[in-house]
Design a protein around this motif. Structure first.
Motif, short mmCIF file in Angstrom:
data_model
loop_
_atom_site.label_atom_id
_atom_site.label_comp_id
_atom_site.label_asym_id
_atom_site.label_seq_id
_atom_site.Cartn_x
_atom_site.Cartn_y
_atom_site.Cartn_z
N ILE A 104 66.98 40.76 -2.33
CA ILE A 104 67.82 39.49 -2.82
C ILE A 104 66.71 38.30 -3.09
N PHE A 105 65.84 37.97 -2.16
CA PHE A 105 65.06 37.05 -2.30
C PHE A 105 63.48 37.52 -2.45
N ASN A 106 62.97 37.83 -1.59
CA ASN A 106 61.46 38.13 -1.47
C ASN A 106 60.93 39.11 -2.42
N LEU A 107 61.47 40.27 -2.74
CA LEU A 107 60.88 40.75 -3.68
C LEU A 107 61.03 40.23 -5.06
N PRO A 108 62.05 39.82 -5.45
CA PRO A 108 61.98 38.92 -6.91
C PRO A 108 61.06 37.83 -6.79
N ILE A 109 60.85 37.19 -6.06
CA ILE A 109 59.80 36.07 -5.60
C ILE A 109 58.61 36.63 -5.72
N ALA A 110 58.24 37.78 -4.89
CA ALA A 110 57.00 38.57 -4.96
C ALA A 110 56.51 39.02 -6.32
N TYR A 111 57.47 39.69 -7.09
CA TYR A 111 57.17 40.00 -8.43
C TYR A 111 56.86 38.88 -9.43
N VAL A 112 57.56 38.09 -9.27
CA VAL A 112 57.48 36.73 -10.26
C VAL A 112 55.86 36.39 -9.96
N PHE A 113 55.58 36.22 -8.61
CA PHE A 113 54.03 35.85 -8.37
C PHE A 113 53.10 36.83 -8.97
N GLY A 114 53.30 38.07 -8.75
CA GLY A 114 52.39 39.17 -9.12
C GLY A 114 52.64 39.27 -10.65
N TYR A 115 53.45 38.70 -11.35
CA TYR A 115 53.62 38.85 -12.84
C TYR A 115 52.90 37.60 -13.37
N VAL A 116 52.98 36.35 -12.74
CA VAL A 116 51.92 35.39 -13.26
C VAL A 116 50.28 35.69 -12.89
N CYS A 117 50.20 36.44 -11.73
CA CYS A 117 48.99 36.80 -11.42
C CYS A 117 48.45 37.95 -12.45
N SER A 118 49.32 38.67 -13.09
CA SER A 118 48.97 39.61 -14.24
C SER A 118 48.64 39.23 -15.38
N PHE A 119 48.88 37.52 -15.75
CA PHE A 119 48.20 36.92 -16.82
C PHE A 119 46.82 37.06 -16.91
N PHE A 120 46.27 36.66 -15.61
CA PHE A 120 44.84 36.78 -15.53
C PHE A 120 44.08 38.22 -15.92
N SER A 121 44.60 39.08 -15.02
CA SER A 121 44.32 40.38 -15.49
C SER A 121 45.38 41.28 -14.94
N PRO A 122 45.74 42.35 -15.79
CA PRO A 122 46.63 43.45 -15.60
C PRO A 122 46.74 44.07 -14.30
N LYS A 123 45.32 43.94 -13.68
CA LYS A 123 45.14 44.95 -12.36
C LYS A 123 45.74 44.04 -11.36
#
Length: 142
Positions: free
Chosen positions: A49-68
């Protein structure tokens, strides 16, 4: 009349560290404690409910810099959400349980929270390595 004058002087002579906690501070502490618990690894059902959606959003923002950076960002975001949860729990407990206002040392509190969170993470890793805890094999070829 002297009693009123003396009690007024007592109130004026109280220093901030002798003033009892207000209800608002205790409510803030309770709110931080609950939010911290929901983000922390102590809550067993919080990940979905909380941690994985937050983590995915953080990873998604990081993927703007590089898809890897998506998966490493998700892992770092998950770890950060757990650490933030422990730090919020610590801050909330201090707000609720301290009897008097005391000057707080933010650096010391952050360091204590980071050390305890990191120790908890290493403990879990050791328990997994020594096969005390079992983890699902999500990425197996079978």
């Amino acid at each position: 009349m002297n009693e009123i004058k003396n009690s007024g002087q007592e109130l004026l002579s109280q220093t901030p560290e002798n003033v009892p906690k207000t209800l608002l501070q205790k409510l803030r502490g309770g709110f931080l404690l609950v939010i911290g618990y929901l983000l922390s690894p102590l809550c067993w059902w919080n990940d979905l409910i909380f941690n994985l959606p937050i983590a995915y959003v953080f990873g998604y923002v990081c993927s703007f810099f590089s898809p890897k950076l998506l998966m490493p960002g998700v892992i770092i975001g998950y770890w950060l959400s757990n650490i933030i949860g422990i730090l919020l729990m610590q801050a909330g407990a201090l707000d609720m349980l301290q009897k008097q206002n005391q000057e707080r040392n933010l650096k010391k509190e952050l360091l204590t929270g980071l050390v305890s969170s990191t120790a908890y993470t290493f403990l879990i890793v050791l328990l997994i390595q020594f096969k005390v805890l079992d983890t699902p094999n999500l990425f197996s070829g079978s």
